[in-house]
Write a protein that holds these residues in place. Sequence first.
Motif, PDB file in Angstrom:
ATOM      1  N   ASP A   1       0.964  -1.367  -0.262  1.00 52.85           N
ATOM      2  CA  ASP A   1      -0.085  -0.179   0.127  1.00 52.85           C
ATOM      3  C   ASP A   1       1.065   0.916  -0.024  1.00 52.85           C
ATOM      4  N   PRO A   2       2.019   1.122  -0.861  1.00 48.27           N
ATOM      5  CA  PRO A   2       2.244   2.417  -1.413  1.00 48.27           C
ATOM      6  C   PRO A   2       1.966   4.043  -0.961  1.00 48.27           C
ATOM      7  N   SER A   3       0.553   4.517  -0.695  1.00 43.55           N
ATOM      8  CA  SER A   3      -0.279   5.680  -0.889  1.00 43.55           C
ATOM      9  C   SER A   3       0.263   5.756   1.084  1.00 43.55           C
ATOM     10  N   ALA A   4      -0.014   4.350   1.545  1.00 42.39           N
ATOM     11  CA  ALA A   4      -0.647   4.338   2.945  1.00 42.39           C
ATOM     12  C   ALA A   4       0.876   4.860   3.708  1.00 42.39           C
ATOM     13  N   PHE A   5       1.703   4.618   3.121  1.00 42.07           N
ATOM     14  CA  PHE A   5       3.361   3.904   2.994  1.00 42.07           C
ATOM     15  C   PHE A   5       4.062   5.544   3.157  1.00 42.07           C
ATOM     16  N   GLU A   6       3.186   6.045   2.662  1.00 45.89           N
ATOM     17  CA  GLU A   6       4.483   7.413   1.999  1.00 45.89           C
ATOM     18  C   GLU A   6       2.987   8.736   2.704  1.00 45.89           C
ATOM     19  N   ASP A   7       1.867   8.251   3.184  1.00 39.61           N
ATOM     20  CA  ASP A   7       1.338   9.587   3.838  1.00 39.61           C
ATOM     21  C   ASP A   7       1.552   9.299   5.786  1.00 39.61           C
ATOM     22  N   ARG A   8       2.511   8.170   6.159  1.00 40.05           N
ATOM     23  CA  ARG A   8       2.606   7.317   6.992  1.00 40.05           C
ATOM     24  C   ARG A   8       4.345   8.332   7.328  1.00 40.05           C
ATOM     25  N   VAL A   9       5.050   7.873   6.077  1.00 43.89           N
ATOM     26  CA  VAL A   9       5.934   8.738   6.535  1.00 43.89           C
ATOM     27  C   VAL A   9       6.018  10.887   5.971  1.00 43.89           C
ATOM     28  N   MET A  10       4.585  11.112   5.332  1.00 44.38           N
ATOM     29  CA  MET A  10       5.011  12.461   5.384  1.00 44.38           C
ATOM     30  C   MET A  10       4.158  13.017   7.264  1.00 44.38           C
ATOM     31  N   GLN A  11       3.638  12.336   7.379  1.00 46.55           N
ATOM     32  CA  GLN A  11       2.438  12.543   8.934  1.00 46.55           C
ATOM     33  C   GLN A  11       4.194  12.933   9.893  1.00 46.55           C
ATOM     34  N   ALA A  12       4.970  11.667  10.017  1.00 51.32           N
ATOM     35  CA  ALA A  12       6.448  11.634  10.651  1.00 51.32           C
ATOM     36  C   ALA A  12       7.148  12.588  10.628  1.00 51.32           C
ATOM     37  N   LEU A  13       7.594  13.240   9.228  1.00 51.70           N
ATOM     38  CA  LEU A  13       8.244  13.996   8.896  1.00 51.70           C
ATOM     39  C   LEU A  13       7.685  15.227   9.407  1.00 51.70           C
ATOM     40  N   LEU A  14       6.176  15.500   9.864  1.00 50.37           N
ATOM     41  CA  LEU A  14       5.667  17.147   9.710  1.00 50.37           C
ATOM     42  C   LEU A  14       5.950  16.727  11.493  1.00 50.37           C
ATOM     43  N   GLU A  15       5.785  15.525  12.251  1.00 51.12           N
ATOM     44  CA  GLU A  15       5.469  15.384  13.163  1.00 51.12           C
ATOM     45  C   GLU A  15       7.411  16.245  14.001  1.00 51.12           C
ATOM     46  N   ARG A  16       7.988  14.997  13.247  1.00 56.66           N
ATOM     47  CA  ARG A  16       9.710  15.857  13.481  1.00 56.66           C
ATOM     48  C   ARG A  16       9.716  17.306  13.569  1.00 56.66           C
ATOM     49  N   SER A  17       9.281  17.792  12.555  1.00 54.31           N
ATOM     50  CA  SER A  17       9.305  19.857  12.179  1.00 54.31           C
ATOM     51  C   SER A  17       9.004  20.166  13.436  1.00 54.31           C
ATOM     52  N   ARG A  18       8.252  19.493  13.609  1.00 56.03           N
ATOM     53  CA  ARG A  18       7.322  21.272  14.533  1.00 56.03           C
ATOM     54  C   ARG A  18       8.555  20.654  15.824  1.00 56.03           C
TER      55      ARG A  18
END
Length: 90
Positions: free
Chosen positions: A72-89
């Motif tokens: 499920d590449p789309s779900a994986f990409e969503d998880r990665v982007m959410q994690a990166l957003l969290e890190r940026s905060r």
Amino acid sequence: MQGSCPLPCAFVVASWRLRGVLRARVRAGRSVILASHALETVVALCDRVVMLDRGRIAFDWRQAELDAARVDPSAFEDRVMQALLERSRH
């Protein structure tokens, strides 16, 4: 422009050829380091992915995580982007 293939077509052909070269080197037992911003392509080609964020390791995915990402590449990409957003905060 000369020829019948516009630039996007040439890029697709070049990418396809590069993937073939990389796969051949891996089959020959060589390690390949691929630096790219194209997460979907990296996940499709690699058996280990290390993502850097500001010069530090943000993620280190091994075969099991990447196998799940291929399902499920789309779900994986969503998880990665959410994690990166969290890190940026932080």
